[in-house]
Write a protein that holds these residues in place. Structure first.
Motif, PDB file in Angstrom:
ATOM      1  N   ARG A   1     -10.128   6.709  -4.522  1.00  0.00           N
ATOM      2  CA  ARG A   1      -9.443   8.005  -4.533  1.00  0.00           C
ATOM      3  C   ARG A   1      -8.692   8.269  -5.843  1.00  0.00           C
ATOM      4  NH1 ARG A   1     -10.194  11.941  -0.917  1.00  0.00           N
ATOM      5  NH2 ARG A   1      -8.014  12.482  -1.138  1.00  0.00           N
TER       6      ARG A   1
ATOM      7  N   THR B   1      -8.118   3.528  -1.703  1.00  0.00           N
ATOM      8  CA  THR B   1      -7.192   4.159  -2.643  1.00  0.00           C
ATOM      9  C   THR B   1      -7.698   4.027  -4.071  1.00  0.00           C
ATOM     10  OG1 THR B   1      -5.322   3.792  -1.167  1.00  0.00           O
ATOM     11  CG2 THR B   1      -4.815   4.180  -3.474  1.00  0.00           C
TER      12      THR B   1
ATOM     13  N   ASN C   1       1.032   9.630  -5.583  1.00  0.00           N
ATOM     14  CA  ASN C   1       1.394  11.015  -5.257  1.00  0.00           C
ATOM     15  C   ASN C   1       2.391  11.567  -6.262  1.00  0.00           C
ATOM     16  OD1 ASN C   1      -0.239  11.326  -3.014  1.00  0.00           O
ATOM     17  ND2 ASN C   1       1.298  10.540  -1.612  1.00  0.00           N
TER      18      ASN C   1
ATOM     19  N   GLN D   1       0.590   4.249  -2.842  1.00  0.00           N
ATOM     20  CA  GLN D   1       0.232   5.631  -2.553  1.00  0.00           C
ATOM     21  C   GLN D   1       1.368   6.594  -2.873  1.00  0.00           C
ATOM     22  OE1 GLN D   1      -1.295   5.530   1.450  1.00  0.00           O
ATOM     23  NE2 GLN D   1      -3.220   4.601   0.786  1.00  0.00           N
ATOM     24  N   ARG D   2       2.610   6.174  -2.649  1.00  0.00           N
ATOM     25  CA  ARG D   2       3.763   7.009  -3.011  1.00  0.00           C
ATOM     26  C   ARG D   2       3.807   7.214  -4.516  1.00  0.00           C
ATOM     27  NH1 ARG D   2       9.004   5.808  -4.580  1.00  0.00           N
ATOM     28  NH2 ARG D   2       8.589   3.605  -4.257  1.00  0.00           N
TER      29      ARG D   2
ATOM     30  N   ALA E   1      -4.049  -1.366  -6.817  1.00  0.00           N
ATOM     31  CA  ALA E   1      -4.864  -1.162  -5.612  1.00  0.00           C
ATOM     32  C   ALA E   1      -5.621  -2.438  -5.267  1.00  0.00           C
ATOM     33  CB  ALA E   1      -5.835  -0.003  -5.814  1.00  0.00           C
TER      34      ALA E   1
ATOM     35  N   GLN F   1       0.821  -1.215   0.000  1.00  0.00           N
ATOM     36  CA  GLN F   1       0.000   0.000   0.000  1.00  0.00           C
ATOM     37  C   GLN F   1       0.855   1.265   0.000  1.00  0.00           C
ATOM     38  OE1 GLN F   1      -2.463   0.368   3.464  1.00  0.00           O
ATOM     39  NE2 GLN F   1      -3.800   1.864   2.515  1.00  0.00           N
TER      40      GLN F   1
ATOM     41  N   ASP G   1      -6.621  -2.571  -1.437  1.00  0.00           N
ATOM     42  CA  ASP G   1      -6.807  -1.213  -0.912  1.00  0.00           C
ATOM     43  C   ASP G   1      -7.944  -0.531  -1.673  1.00  0.00           C
ATOM     44  OD1 ASP G   1      -6.528   1.166   0.391  1.00  0.00           O
ATOM     45  OD2 ASP G   1      -4.554   1.640  -0.426  1.00  0.00           O
TER      46      ASP G   1
END
Length: 140
Positions: free
Chosen positions: A101, A98, A69, A65-66, A90, A61, A95
């Motif tokens: 998102r 995420t 971003n 997410q890194r 994901a 995860q 996840d």
């Protein structure tokens, strides 16, 4: 300060702090060239290839997410292939938040609602395959 807020609102950004906190990379050279660092530039195809490969190999995860971003920090909208690989990553790391998102990030980056609808329409089969529901579908 009022002029600065008006400038941000005219660009579609509503919070002054978000514009200061995330400066977009400089655009220079020919069309399609983006700045990685002070001495390297990359084309849109190179960026898409880089993140497509990155999301193919994501195993946790934090990495996912890194990568998201970093991918959304560019002054471009990732291609639908990159978004598809991010959604699959994901799902691979289990996840769901995420994954939802990711579409919010795409919606924030696109200048018009029609473009967002086109992205959603193109990625709908992938969402159905992976069991991903959009925020709009979760909260009417």
């Amino acid at each position: 300060m009022k002029n600065f807020q008006r400038l941000i609102q005219s660009q579609g950004r509503f919070a002054a702090s978000s514009a200061i906190a995330r400066p977009s990379p400089l655009r220079f050279g020919s069309v399609g060239q983006f700045r990685f660092s002070s001495n390297h530039s990359a084309s849109l195809e190179e960026i898409n290839t880089k993140y497509n490969d990155f999301f193919t190999t994501v195993q946790d995860q934090f990495e996912l997410q890194r990568g998201l971003n970093n991918c959304f920090a560019y002054d471009i909208v990732p291609s639908s292939d990159v978004i598809e690989q991010a959604l699959r990553a994901a799902r691979r790391v289990n996840d769901f938040p995420t994954a939802v998102r990711i579409f919010e990030g795409v919606k924030a980056k696109l200048p018009s609602k029609e473009q967002y609808v086109a992205y959603v329409k193109e990625l709908k089969p992938v969402c159905e395959e992976l069991g991903i529901t959009l925020k709009e579908d979760l909260f009417h």
